[in-house]
Design an enzyme around this catalytic site. Structure first.
Site, PDB file in Angstrom:
ATOM      1  N   GLY A 132      45.202  69.995 -61.520  1.00 39.23           N
ATOM      2  CA  GLY A 132      44.148  68.973 -61.620  1.00 39.23           C
ATOM      3  C   GLY A 132      43.761  68.234 -60.345  1.00 39.23           C
ATOM      4  CD  GLU A 172      49.518  64.063 -62.295  1.00 39.77           C
ATOM      5  OE1 GLU A 172      48.412  64.618 -62.117  1.00 39.77           O
ATOM      6  OE2 GLU A 172      50.297  64.438 -63.168  1.00 39.77           O
ATOM      7  CG  ASP A 203      41.772  72.290 -67.214  1.00 38.35           C
ATOM      8  OD1 ASP A 203      42.413  71.225 -67.139  1.00 38.35           O
ATOM      9  OD2 ASP A 203      42.169  73.274 -67.862  1.00 38.35           O
ATOM     10  CB  VAL A 225      37.428  62.667 -68.225  1.00 38.34           C
ATOM     11  CG1 VAL A 225      36.886  61.402 -68.863  1.00 38.34           C
ATOM     12  CG2 VAL A 225      38.848  62.443 -67.719  1.00 38.34           C
ATOM     13  CE  LYS A 228      43.229  60.372 -70.929  1.00 36.33           C
ATOM     14  NZ  LYS A 228      42.662  61.453 -71.740  1.00 36.33           N
ATOM     15  CG  ASP A 267      46.831  61.204 -71.793  1.00 36.92           C
ATOM     16  OD1 ASP A 267      46.325  60.184 -72.253  1.00 36.92           O
ATOM     17  OD2 ASP A 267      46.865  62.275 -72.429  1.00 36.92           O
TER      18      ASP A 267
HETATM   19  P1  5GP Z   1      50.534  63.032 -69.355  1.00 39.89           P
HETATM   20  O1  5GP Z   1      51.828  63.740 -69.109  1.00 39.89           O
HETATM   21  O2  5GP Z   1      50.426  61.709 -68.615  1.00 39.89           O
HETATM   22  O3  5GP Z   1      50.249  62.894 -70.832  1.00 39.89           O
HETATM   23  O4  5GP Z   1      49.381  63.979 -68.895  1.00 39.89           O
HETATM   24  C1  5GP Z   1      49.073  64.186 -67.595  1.00 39.89           C
HETATM   25  C2  5GP Z   1      48.316  65.475 -67.438  1.00 39.89           C
HETATM   26  O5  5GP Z   1      47.579  65.800 -68.630  1.00 39.89           O
HETATM   27  C3  5GP Z   1      47.290  65.337 -66.354  1.00 39.89           C
HETATM   28  O6  5GP Z   1      47.824  65.665 -65.095  1.00 39.89           O
HETATM   29  C4  5GP Z   1      46.214  66.300 -66.817  1.00 39.89           C
HETATM   30  O7  5GP Z   1      46.535  67.600 -66.391  1.00 39.89           O
HETATM   31  C5  5GP Z   1      46.299  66.237 -68.318  1.00 39.89           C
HETATM   32  N1  5GP Z   1      45.310  65.282 -68.879  1.00 39.89           N
HETATM   33  C6  5GP Z   1      45.540  64.070 -69.424  1.00 39.89           C
HETATM   34  N2  5GP Z   1      44.385  63.487 -69.825  1.00 39.89           N
HETATM   35  C7  5GP Z   1      43.404  64.356 -69.519  1.00 39.89           C
HETATM   36  C8  5GP Z   1      41.975  64.323 -69.659  1.00 39.89           C
HETATM   37  O8  5GP Z   1      41.345  63.378 -70.141  1.00 39.89           O
HETATM   38  N3  5GP Z   1      41.302  65.420 -69.197  1.00 39.89           N
HETATM   39  C9  5GP Z   1      41.934  66.495 -68.656  1.00 39.89           C
HETATM   40  N4  5GP Z   1      41.173  67.498 -68.254  1.00 39.89           N
HETATM   41  N5  5GP Z   1      43.263  66.559 -68.484  1.00 39.89           N
HETATM   42  C10 5GP Z   1      43.995  65.493 -68.926  1.00 39.89           C
END
Ligand code: 5GP
Length: 178
Positions: A47, A102, A162, A156, A134, A106
């Site tokens: 990403g 990063e 992606d 997004v 987020k 999320d």
């Molecule tokens: P986490 O482990 O914090 O839940 O997720 C992080 C990863 O999830 C990010 O590096 C990204 O690859 C993916 N991700 C989280 N939210 C989004 C989003 O809204 N759009 C996209 N394309 N990827 C997301």
């Protein structure tokens, strides 16, 4: 509305706004590190590859760039909660000033796992820069030192992000129409 061959994407954060914010982040990161400090910028693929490329050109400190491969989404739009680190940390961390870059935080699971692994290798300092935050979906607390934009719980795409490998090339951050 920017129309790709498959599905339209509505602009949410413009390329200009991203560019301005990255210049500010670069200045803050420069000010936050001593002039002689070499920074090891860790880009968590895939990403943030575009964000990291733009960001490093705004950091006025010597840079080494390294890549880690992590994935928790697969081809879905919600985190699986299980992180796979595609390859291990095969670069020097001990005694180094590390900046993890990063695309989006999320649940926080990806970053907390990466930070945990890096901390075990005894860096001199470890900071985090995320283009998007987020906070509403957070499951694990993560201290983000430099945040580009805080956004609501939307899925997004664009500017490296992606949807099942589509849309990474968009110059802005947008919301898929479906
Ligand atoms: P986490 O482990 O914090 O839940 O997720 C992080 C990863 O999830 C990010 O590096 C990204 O690859 C993916 N991700 C989280 N939210 C989004 C989003 O809204 N759009 C996209 N394309 N990827 C997301």
């Amino acid at each position: 509305m920017f129309s790709m061959e498959k599905e339209p994407v509505r602009e949410f954060i413009s390329a200009e706004a991203i560019g301005r914010r990255i210049a500010e982040l670069g200045s803050a990161i420069t000010a936050g590190h001593a002039p002689a400090a070499e920074l090891v910028v860790v880009c968590v693929l895939k990403g943030p590859f575009i964000f990291a490329a733009d960001l490093v050109r705004h950091i006025g400190r010597p840079i080494r760039i390294e890549f880690l491969r992590a994935s928790s989404y697969g081809s879905r739009r919600t985190s699986s909660g299980e992180l796979s680190l595609g390859c291990g940390i095969d670069f020097e961390v001990a005694g180094c000033h590390v900046l993890v870059v990063e695309d989006i935080v999320d649940t926080g699971l990806t970053l907390s796992r990466i930070v945990e692994e890096l901390r075990m290798l005894a860096p001199a300092s470890l900071k985090i820069c995320a283009l998007l935050d987020k906070p509403s979906a957070r499951q694990v607390a993560v201290d983000i030192d430099y945040t580009g934009f805080t956004i609501p719980p939307l899925y997004v795409v664009g500017y490296g992000l992606d949807d099942a490998e589509m849309h990474r090339e968009l110059p802005f951050i947008g919301i898929p129409a479906r």
